[in-house]
Design an enzyme around this catalytic site. Structure first.
Site, PDB file in Angstrom:
ATOM      1  N   VAL A  44       0.890  -1.197  -0.011  1.00  0.00           N
ATOM      2  CA  VAL A  44      -0.074   0.185   0.160  1.00  0.00           C
ATOM      3  C   VAL A  44       0.966   1.145  -0.018  1.00  0.00           C
ATOM      4  CG1 VAL A  44      -1.848   1.277   1.231  1.00  0.00           C
ATOM      5  CG2 VAL A  44      -1.821  -1.214   1.168  1.00  0.00           C
ATOM      6  N   CYS A  45       1.948   1.315   0.714  1.00  0.00           N
ATOM      7  CA  CYS A  45       2.838   2.321   0.922  1.00  0.00           C
ATOM      8  C   CYS A  45       3.614   2.598  -0.537  1.00  0.00           C
ATOM      9  CB  CYS A  45       3.930   2.305   1.996  1.00  0.00           C
ATOM     10  SG  CYS A  45       3.296   1.944   3.634  1.00  0.00           S
ATOM     11  N   THR A  46       4.039   1.581  -0.999  1.00  0.00           N
ATOM     12  CA  THR A  46       4.202   1.907  -2.383  1.00  0.00           C
ATOM     13  C   THR A  46       3.418   2.622  -3.453  1.00  0.00           C
ATOM     14  OG1 THR A  46       5.791   0.045  -2.298  1.00  0.00           O
ATOM     15  CG2 THR A  46       5.474   0.694  -4.327  1.00  0.00           C
ATOM     16  N   LEU A  49       3.063   6.364  -2.302  1.00  0.00           N
ATOM     17  CA  LEU A  49       4.241   7.092  -2.749  1.00  0.00           C
ATOM     18  C   LEU A  49       4.255   7.451  -4.260  1.00  0.00           C
ATOM     19  CD1 LEU A  49       7.016   5.973  -0.178  1.00  0.00           C
ATOM     20  CD2 LEU A  49       6.096   8.266  -0.419  1.00  0.00           C
TER      21      LEU A  49
END
Ligand code: BEZ
Length: 211
Positions: A44-46, A49
């Site tokens: 999810v973070c990928t 960003l």
């Protein structure tokens, strides 16, 4: 106590993918969006960003600098950025703070021990040029954020800091806005020459004044 709207965003010095950041100096006269992530190399973070990176032109147009944070170290961040660029069709140009000692995370209350005491949750802080916090958001690790919504809030904050208006539910830039209750009807013609619609004495709409 948790940081509140109107508090001065705490200043800090930290390492990042773009070198050492002295936070207030780095913000200069811009608005800022500081947002935290649970960990590097997570799906999810990928995507988050990647999304913020692809929206850089929209943030720049609004005089906003974005800065991310996760509690992994700089070496990890730098390797992760290569993956983000490869998988998200972008080139991340904003800094990602490395916070392995949780210094910034603790300063901003980004750790929620009932969720996890090892990771930052998905916090967002919108900071105005006077360094005051204008919005805080906390999302759980399992839910990626909607950064179009962050841009929408910034549009509202920038508009309402210059005019005696507020923005209604689901408002988008260019749509009618609500006249502040502090303005009496007799003042409206001078302040809002585009006219207004009175639905109730407390609910008066006017075209967006800066459009
Ligand atoms: C993610 O960014 O994909 C993620 C991180 C921590 C927990 C769950 C998902």
């Amino acid at each position: 106590m948790a940081l509140q709207l109107g508090d001065v965003a705490p200043d800090f010095t930290a390492g990042s993918t773009k070198g050492i950041i002295d936070f207030h100096r780095w913000l200069d006269n811009s608005w800022g969006v500081l947002f935290s992530h649970p960990a590097d190399f997570t799906p999810v973070c990928t995507t988050e960003l990647g999304t913020v990176s692809r929206l850089q032109e929209e943030f720049s147009k609004r005089n906003v600098k974005t800065i991310a944070l996760s509690v992994d170290n700089l070496e990890s961040h730098l390797k992760w950025v290569v993956d983000i660029n490869e998988t998200q069709d972008t080139n991340v140009s904003f800094p990602i703070i490395a916070d392995p000692e949780f210094k910034v995370a603790n300063l901003y209350g980004m750790i929620h021990p009932n969720a996890s005491d090892r990771f930052t949750v998905r916090s967002v802080f919108i900071i105005a040029p006077d360094k005051k916090i204008k919005l805080t958001l906390t999302y759980p690790a399992s839910t990626g954020r909607n950064f179009e919504e962050i841009l929408r809030v910034i549009d509202s904050l920038q508009l309402t800091s210059n005019y005696a208006v507020a923005t209604p539910a689901d408002w988008k830039n260019g749509e009618d806005v609500v006249i502040s209750p502090s303005i009496v009807d007799e003042e409206i013609a001078a302040k809002f020459p585009k006219g207004y619609t009175k639905i109730k004495s407390y609910l008066r709409l006017t075209p967006q004044p800066n459009e």
